[in-house]
Design a protein around this motif. Structure first.
Motif, PDB file in Angstrom:
ATOM      1  N   VAL A 141       0.665  -1.260  -0.132  1.00 23.70           N
ATOM      2  CA  VAL A 141      -0.110   0.035   0.127  1.00 23.70           C
ATOM      3  C   VAL A 141       0.917   1.203  -0.154  1.00 23.70           C
ATOM      4  CG1 VAL A 141      -1.797   1.448   1.293  1.00 23.70           C
ATOM      5  CG2 VAL A 141      -1.896  -1.140   1.204  1.00 23.70           C
ATOM      6  N   SER A 142       1.888   1.183   0.638  1.00 25.99           N
ATOM      7  CA  SER A 142       2.822   2.344   0.712  1.00 25.99           C
ATOM      8  C   SER A 142       3.455   2.822  -0.687  1.00 25.99           C
ATOM      9  CB  SER A 142       3.919   1.908   1.609  1.00 25.99           C
ATOM     10  OG  SER A 142       3.716   1.876   2.860  1.00 25.99           O
ATOM     11  N   TYR A 143       3.944   1.582  -1.481  1.00 25.57           N
ATOM     12  CA  TYR A 143       4.210   1.855  -2.935  1.00 25.57           C
ATOM     13  C   TYR A 143       3.278   2.403  -3.703  1.00 25.57           C
ATOM     14  CZ  TYR A 143       6.767   1.305  -7.118  1.00 25.57           C
ATOM     15  OH  TYR A 143       7.359   1.494  -8.292  1.00 25.57           O
ATOM     16  N   CYS A 144       1.914   1.828  -3.484  1.00 28.81           N
ATOM     17  CA  CYS A 144       0.670   2.691  -4.406  1.00 28.81           C
ATOM     18  C   CYS A 144       0.831   4.031  -3.694  1.00 28.81           C
ATOM     19  CB  CYS A 144      -0.366   1.993  -3.998  1.00 28.81           C
ATOM     20  SG  CYS A 144      -0.366   0.232  -4.601  1.00 28.81           S
ATOM     21  N   GLY A 145       0.935   4.518  -2.536  1.00 26.05           N
ATOM     22  CA  GLY A 145       1.008   5.899  -2.326  1.00 26.05           C
ATOM     23  C   GLY A 145       1.872   6.735  -2.883  1.00 26.05           C
ATOM     24  N   CYS A 146       3.203   6.086  -3.271  1.00 32.13           N
ATOM     25  CA  CYS A 146       4.117   6.926  -3.751  1.00 32.13           C
ATOM     26  C   CYS A 146       3.704   7.015  -5.272  1.00 32.13           C
ATOM     27  CB  CYS A 146       5.607   6.036  -3.833  1.00 32.13           C
ATOM     28  SG  CYS A 146       6.091   6.069  -2.049  1.00 32.13           S
ATOM     29  N   ALA A 147       3.034   6.228  -5.913  1.00 29.69           N
ATOM     30  CA  ALA A 147       2.521   6.294  -7.322  1.00 29.69           C
ATOM     31  C   ALA A 147       1.499   7.422  -7.451  1.00 29.69           C
ATOM     32  CB  ALA A 147       2.233   4.952  -7.704  1.00 29.69           C
ATOM     33  N   TYR A 165      -7.909   1.909  -0.928  1.00 27.57           N
ATOM     34  CA  TYR A 165      -7.224   2.948  -1.373  1.00 27.57           C
ATOM     35  C   TYR A 165      -7.295   3.193  -3.033  1.00 27.57           C
ATOM     36  CZ  TYR A 165      -2.777   6.173  -1.441  1.00 27.57           C
ATOM     37  OH  TYR A 165      -2.018   7.010  -1.469  1.00 27.57           O
ATOM     38  N   PHE A 166      -7.374   2.167  -3.637  1.00 32.32           N
ATOM     39  CA  PHE A 166      -7.437   2.164  -5.006  1.00 32.32           C
ATOM     40  C   PHE A 166      -8.921   3.033  -5.417  1.00 32.32           C
ATOM     41  CE2 PHE A 166      -6.985  -0.919  -8.994  1.00 32.32           C
ATOM     42  CZ  PHE A 166      -7.060   0.122  -9.854  1.00 32.32           C
ATOM     43  N   VAL A 167      -9.999   2.403  -4.476  1.00 28.89           N
ATOM     44  CA  VAL A 167     -11.524   3.047  -5.166  1.00 28.89           C
ATOM     45  C   VAL A 167     -11.079   4.679  -4.686  1.00 28.89           C
ATOM     46  CG1 VAL A 167     -13.480   3.535  -3.985  1.00 28.89           C
ATOM     47  CG2 VAL A 167     -12.727   1.067  -4.571  1.00 28.89           C
ATOM     48  N   ARG A 168     -10.517   4.991  -3.435  1.00 32.24           N
ATOM     49  CA  ARG A 168     -10.186   6.491  -3.281  1.00 32.24           C
ATOM     50  C   ARG A 168      -9.646   7.300  -4.580  1.00 32.24           C
ATOM     51  NH1 ARG A 168      -9.099   4.559   2.005  1.00 32.24           N
ATOM     52  NH2 ARG A 168      -6.818   5.366   1.444  1.00 32.24           N
ATOM     53  N   PHE A 169      -8.375   6.534  -4.969  1.00 33.11           N
ATOM     54  CA  PHE A 169      -7.794   7.109  -6.078  1.00 33.11           C
ATOM     55  C   PHE A 169      -8.642   7.370  -7.143  1.00 33.11           C
ATOM     56  CE2 PHE A 169      -5.458   6.090 -10.018  1.00 33.11           C
ATOM     57  CZ  PHE A 169      -4.699   7.237 -10.158  1.00 33.11           C
ATOM     58  N   GLU A 170      -9.563   6.490  -7.563  1.00 31.90           N
ATOM     59  CA  GLU A 170     -10.454   6.717  -8.682  1.00 31.90           C
ATOM     60  C   GLU A 170     -11.428   7.639  -8.532  1.00 31.90           C
ATOM     61  OE1 GLU A 170      -9.903   5.830 -11.590  1.00 31.90           O
ATOM     62  OE2 GLU A 170      -8.673   4.015 -11.606  1.00 31.90           O
ATOM     63  N   GLU A 171     -12.052   7.816  -7.250  1.00 31.06           N
ATOM     64  CA  GLU A 171     -12.991   8.816  -6.882  1.00 31.06           C
ATOM     65  C   GLU A 171     -12.355  10.135  -7.142  1.00 31.06           C
ATOM     66  OE1 GLU A 171     -15.501   6.050  -3.716  1.00 31.06           O
ATOM     67  OE2 GLU A 171     -13.796   7.629  -2.743  1.00 31.06           O
ATOM     68  N   GLY A 172     -10.948  10.295  -6.925  1.00 37.98           N
ATOM     69  CA  GLY A 172     -10.361  11.719  -6.915  1.00 37.98           C
ATOM     70  C   GLY A 172      -9.764  11.848  -8.247  1.00 37.98           C
ATOM     71  N   ARG A 173     -10.084  11.018  -9.334  1.00 42.37           N
ATOM     72  CA  ARG A 173      -9.793  11.203 -10.544  1.00 42.37           C
ATOM     73  C   ARG A 173     -10.981  11.711 -11.264  1.00 42.37           C
ATOM     74  NH1 ARG A 173      -5.355  12.467  -9.689  1.00 42.37           N
ATOM     75  NH2 ARG A 173      -3.739  11.568 -11.241  1.00 42.37           N
ATOM     76  N   GLY A 174     -10.700  12.372 -12.357  1.00 45.24           N
ATOM     77  CA  GLY A 174     -12.148  12.776 -13.221  1.00 45.24           C
ATOM     78  C   GLY A 174     -12.401  11.940 -14.464  1.00 45.24           C
ATOM     79  N   GLY A 175     -13.004  12.537 -15.409  1.00 47.54           N
ATOM     80  CA  GLY A 175     -13.050  11.661 -16.664  1.00 47.54           C
ATOM     81  C   GLY A 175     -14.511  11.213 -16.685  1.00 47.54           C
ATOM     82  N   ALA A 176     -15.052  11.117 -17.977  1.00 45.36           N
ATOM     83  CA  ALA A 176     -16.400  10.940 -18.282  1.00 45.36           C
ATOM     84  C   ALA A 176     -16.585   9.520 -17.719  1.00 45.36           C
ATOM     85  CB  ALA A 176     -16.473  10.856 -19.956  1.00 45.36           C
ATOM     86  N   ASP A 177     -15.724   8.395 -17.648  1.00 43.72           N
ATOM     87  CA  ASP A 177     -15.850   7.135 -17.307  1.00 43.72           C
ATOM     88  C   ASP A 177     -15.628   7.028 -15.913  1.00 43.72           C
ATOM     89  OD1 ASP A 177     -13.348   7.467 -17.489  1.00 43.72           O
ATOM     90  OD2 ASP A 177     -12.703   5.466 -18.438  1.00 43.72           O
ATOM     91  N   LYS A 178     -15.550   7.779 -14.918  1.00 45.38           N
ATOM     92  CA  LYS A 178     -15.089   7.697 -13.719  1.00 45.38           C
ATOM     93  C   LYS A 178     -16.104   6.775 -12.959  1.00 45.38           C
ATOM     94  CE  LYS A 178     -15.259  10.765  -9.458  1.00 45.38           C
ATOM     95  NZ  LYS A 178     -15.301  11.962  -9.008  1.00 45.38           N
ATOM     96  N   ASP A 179     -17.384   7.144 -12.982  1.00 47.78           N
ATOM     97  CA  ASP A 179     -18.770   6.220 -12.244  1.00 47.78           C
ATOM     98  C   ASP A 179     -18.456   4.850 -12.796  1.00 47.78           C
ATOM     99  OD1 ASP A 179     -19.296   8.326 -10.903  1.00 47.78           O
ATOM    100  OD2 ASP A 179     -21.023   8.765 -12.115  1.00 47.78           O
ATOM    101  N   ALA A 180     -17.995   4.785 -14.157  1.00 46.26           N
ATOM    102  CA  ALA A 180     -17.935   3.144 -14.442  1.00 46.26           C
ATOM    103  C   ALA A 180     -16.561   2.701 -14.005  1.00 46.26           C
ATOM    104  CB  ALA A 180     -17.770   3.196 -16.174  1.00 46.26           C
ATOM    105  N   ARG A 181     -15.636   3.345 -13.687  1.00 45.60           N
ATOM    106  CA  ARG A 181     -14.369   2.710 -13.407  1.00 45.60           C
ATOM    107  C   ARG A 181     -14.552   2.460 -11.866  1.00 45.60           C
ATOM    108  NH1 ARG A 181     -11.919   7.475 -15.495  1.00 45.60           N
ATOM    109  NH2 ARG A 181     -11.336   8.224 -13.140  1.00 45.60           N
ATOM    110  N   ILE A 182     -15.231   3.258 -10.952  1.00 48.02           N
ATOM    111  CA  ILE A 182     -15.450   2.895  -9.599  1.00 48.02           C
ATOM    112  C   ILE A 182     -16.542   1.818  -9.535  1.00 48.02           C
ATOM    113  CG2 ILE A 182     -16.483   3.838  -7.681  1.00 48.02           C
ATOM    114  CD1 ILE A 182     -15.379   6.715  -8.514  1.00 48.02           C
ATOM    115  N   ALA A 183     -17.616   1.580 -10.280  1.00 45.73           N
ATOM    116  CA  ALA A 183     -18.359   0.565 -10.252  1.00 45.73           C
ATOM    117  C   ALA A 183     -17.574  -0.579 -10.642  1.00 45.73           C
ATOM    118  CB  ALA A 183     -19.487   0.698 -11.301  1.00 45.73           C
ATOM    119  N   ALA A 184     -16.644  -0.609 -11.781  1.00 48.83           N
ATOM    120  CA  ALA A 184     -15.989  -1.944 -11.873  1.00 48.83           C
ATOM    121  C   ALA A 184     -15.033  -2.393 -10.717  1.00 48.83           C
ATOM    122  CB  ALA A 184     -15.494  -1.750 -13.346  1.00 48.83           C
TER     123      ALA A 184
END
Length: 124
Positions: A1-7, A51-70
């Protein structure tokens, strides 16, 4: 998880709608994908998935909801300590949006998709 935080830190600000996705954002997603492939099925992988879900929630894009749902569906389909939590989050997301977008519906398994479509038809 720490390495993901760096990314995530290196990913930079989210891309605005219509803008190309930055290389840092791509690398962060790749890092998360490698992590969930390696340990995402472990019972205590809750913090990684969250953490992965929170990352996607903080990102934009038209497909944001679909990425979070998937992503939520992937987490919910594994025998981990977070399965029910992520399925609940997905249901909440659908309720808050007052119906599912086509992209979100496409990410759902057939049973859940049919259930959502019935609920939407009942509201009309």
């Amino acid at each position: 998880v720490s390495y993901c935080g760096c990314a995530v830190d290196a990913a930079g600000p989210p891309s605005a709608d219509g803008e190309p996705i930055g290389a840092g954002e791509v690398r962060a997603r790749e890092t998360f994908e490698k992590a969930v492939l390696a340990v995402g099925g472990e019972w205590k992988s809750v913090s990684l998935w969250d953490y992965f879900v929170r990352f996607e929630e903080g990102r934009g894009g038209a497909d944001k909801d679909a990425r979070i749902a998937a992503l939520s569906l992937r987490a919910a389909s594994l025998p981990t300590g977070c399965a029910e939590k992520h399925m609940g989050s997905l249901r909440t997301m659908l309720e808050e949006k007052e119906g599912a977008t086509e992209a979100v519906l496409a990410a759902l398994p057939e049973e859940e998709r049919a259930e959502c479509m019935k609920a939407e038809e009942g509201e009309e």
